[in-house]
Design a protein around this motif. Sequence first.
Motif, PDB file in Angstrom:
ATOM      1  N   GLU A   1      -2.748  -0.088  -1.029  1.00 52.28           N
ATOM      2  CA  GLU A   1      -1.353  -0.119  -0.585  1.00 52.28           C
ATOM      3  C   GLU A   1      -0.784  -1.532  -0.583  1.00 52.28           C
ATOM      4  N   TYR A   2      -1.606  -2.504  -0.222  1.00 53.99           N
ATOM      5  CA  TYR A   2      -1.143  -3.888  -0.138  1.00 53.99           C
ATOM      6  C   TYR A   2      -1.851  -4.791  -1.148  1.00 53.99           C
ATOM      7  N   GLU A   3      -2.394  -4.212  -2.192  1.00 55.81           N
ATOM      8  CA  GLU A   3      -2.956  -5.028  -3.277  1.00 55.81           C
ATOM      9  C   GLU A   3      -1.817  -5.395  -4.215  1.00 55.81           C
ATOM     10  N   LEU A   4      -1.279  -6.597  -4.053  1.00 57.57           N
ATOM     11  CA  LEU A   4       0.004  -6.947  -4.668  1.00 57.57           C
ATOM     12  C   LEU A   4      -0.109  -8.125  -5.618  1.00 57.57           C
ATOM     13  N   PRO A   5       0.727  -8.129  -6.655  1.00 59.20           N
ATOM     14  CA  PRO A   5       0.718  -9.244  -7.610  1.00 59.20           C
ATOM     15  C   PRO A   5       1.671 -10.351  -7.186  1.00 59.20           C
ATOM     16  N   VAL A   6       1.515 -11.511  -7.815  1.00 63.39           N
ATOM     17  CA  VAL A   6       2.496 -12.591  -7.752  1.00 63.39           C
ATOM     18  C   VAL A   6       2.761 -13.050  -9.181  1.00 63.39           C
ATOM     19  N   ASP A   7       3.847 -13.788  -9.375  1.00 64.94           N
ATOM     20  CA  ASP A   7       4.223 -14.307 -10.690  1.00 64.94           C
ATOM     21  C   ASP A   7       4.399 -13.166 -11.698  1.00 64.94           C
ATOM     22  N   PHE A   8       5.373 -12.281 -11.443  1.00 65.11           N
ATOM     23  CA  PHE A   8       5.608 -11.125 -12.301  1.00 65.11           C
ATOM     24  C   PHE A   8       7.110 -10.933 -12.524  1.00 65.11           C
ATOM     25  N   LYS A   9       7.456 -10.140 -13.534  1.00 63.41           N
ATOM     26  CA  LYS A   9       8.842  -9.787 -13.785  1.00 63.41           C
ATOM     27  C   LYS A   9       9.253  -8.651 -12.851  1.00 63.41           C
ATOM     28  N   PRO A  10      10.534  -8.542 -12.489  1.00 61.16           N
ATOM     29  CA  PRO A  10      10.979  -7.490 -11.555  1.00 61.16           C
ATOM     30  C   PRO A  10      10.681  -6.088 -12.070  1.00 61.16           C
TER      31      PRO A  10
ATOM     32  N   THR B   1       1.175  -2.392  -7.465  1.00 57.03           N
ATOM     33  CA  THR B   1       2.474  -2.209  -6.845  1.00 57.03           C
ATOM     34  C   THR B   1       2.484  -1.184  -5.721  1.00 57.03           C
ATOM     35  N   LEU B   2       1.346  -0.628  -5.376  1.00 58.20           N
ATOM     36  CA  LEU B   2       1.344   0.447  -4.398  1.00 58.20           C
ATOM     37  C   LEU B   2       1.642  -0.025  -2.991  1.00 58.20           C
ATOM     38  N   LEU B   3       1.790  -1.319  -2.792  1.00 49.83           N
ATOM     39  CA  LEU B   3       2.245  -1.813  -1.493  1.00 49.83           C
ATOM     40  C   LEU B   3       3.417  -0.999  -0.988  1.00 49.83           C
ATOM     41  N   VAL B   4       4.455  -0.928  -1.765  1.00 47.73           N
ATOM     42  CA  VAL B   4       5.675  -0.369  -1.244  1.00 47.73           C
ATOM     43  C   VAL B   4       5.599   1.139  -1.164  1.00 47.73           C
ATOM     44  N   ALA B   5       4.547   1.700  -1.683  1.00 46.47           N
ATOM     45  CA  ALA B   5       4.322   3.109  -1.413  1.00 46.47           C
ATOM     46  C   ALA B   5       4.050   3.299   0.064  1.00 46.47           C
ATOM     47  N   GLY B   6       3.725   2.216   0.754  1.00 45.44           N
ATOM     48  CA  GLY B   6       3.429   2.370   2.168  1.00 45.44           C
ATOM     49  C   GLY B   6       4.283   1.544   3.073  1.00 45.44           C
TER      50      GLY B   6
ATOM     51  N   ASN C   1      -3.447   0.111  10.967  1.00 48.58           N
ATOM     52  CA  ASN C   1      -3.865   1.141  10.018  1.00 48.58           C
ATOM     53  C   ASN C   1      -4.838   0.526   9.016  1.00 48.58           C
ATOM     54  N   HIS C   2      -5.919   1.260   8.705  1.00 52.21           N
ATOM     55  CA  HIS C   2      -6.969   0.727   7.840  1.00 52.21           C
ATOM     56  C   HIS C   2      -7.411   1.780   6.829  1.00 52.21           C
ATOM     57  N   ARG C   3      -7.624   1.348   5.574  1.00 51.94           N
ATOM     58  CA  ARG C   3      -8.104   2.215   4.514  1.00 51.94           C
ATOM     59  C   ARG C   3      -9.236   1.501   3.773  1.00 51.94           C
ATOM     60  N   LEU C   4     -10.359   2.193   3.633  1.00 50.48           N
ATOM     61  CA  LEU C   4     -11.507   1.661   2.898  1.00 50.48           C
ATOM     62  C   LEU C   4     -11.814   2.632   1.768  1.00 50.48           C
ATOM     63  N   GLY C   5     -11.566   2.190   0.529  1.00 47.45           N
ATOM     64  CA  GLY C   5     -11.720   3.067  -0.622  1.00 47.45           C
ATOM     65  C   GLY C   5     -12.772   2.564  -1.591  1.00 47.45           C
TER      66      GLY C   5
END
Length: 292
Positions: A45-54, A18-23, A215-219
């Motif tokens: 930041e943009y590693e996001l799920p699909v098919d989830f509850k709110p 969910t850290l997408l919206v942190a950014g 913007n780019h992040r490599l972790g």
Amino acid sequence: MHTHPLRAPRGTPRLLATLLVAGLAGGLAPAAFAQTTFDVIGPHEYELPVDFKPFNVFVQYAYVQNNKDTFNAAGDKVKGNGSQTIVGMSKYVRFWTPESNPRIGLAYEVIVPEIGVRNHSATNAADRHSSGIGDPLTGFAIWMKPTPSSTFGFQSFLQVPVGDSRVSDTNWKNLSSFLWDVRLTDKLGWTADAGMVFQSEKTDGTRPGNTFHTNHRLGYRVTGLLEPFVALDYESTSGRNGNPSARALDGGVGMMFHTFDNQSITLRYSSSIEGKNHVANNSLNLKYAYVW
């Protein structure tokens, strides 16, 4: 125990999922701050799920920027005004998946900036310290997962000029960008965005040029707790109304602390590599994210 976001069961909001919206819309208007647009993003930041509850996310950003250097029209670094900018950004985000299409994800957010500027060298005593609530932002994001280990989406935000007069930019802005995340291995990940900032006319009659940013992040996740990363941020603003064009390229290093399944803390230092007609970035950045 941490559950990888791409393997999290339906309805389980995990922090890294969910850290997408942190950014999202984390970068404020380039006209107001030395840092490049959206440079607050971190790993995942943009590693996001699909098919989830709110679920919901609260994020508190903070950074301290020392304006000791600036880039002139020739691209040379010269002495700046020596001021210091302290900014906080409080953000609330709501995530959900539409029942009609669980293969996509949606988010809506509101961001309120808190701004303080110190300039002890200012001639006028009233200008040596300015602070207040900045222009708030609100907007949405939509994304899909082309593969189980990748995310691609779009975000768009409106910045409204209703902040305190001492810190408001006095004009409307639209910040729109594409976003993506690729998990290259189980430990190595790349998250990034690229987009534009469009601005209306200010109350003084000027209208800033359009800004392109990326913007780019490599972790690399070395342990369950620690993830060091490198950062690269770039923006370029076109000239308009007699104002010259400007650009900045920043590099940074940081550490993300995966403290709990629903919380994280990210620290980063950022510095400008090169630029033109732009304040040199020299900042310490903090991000705290909480998911429920």
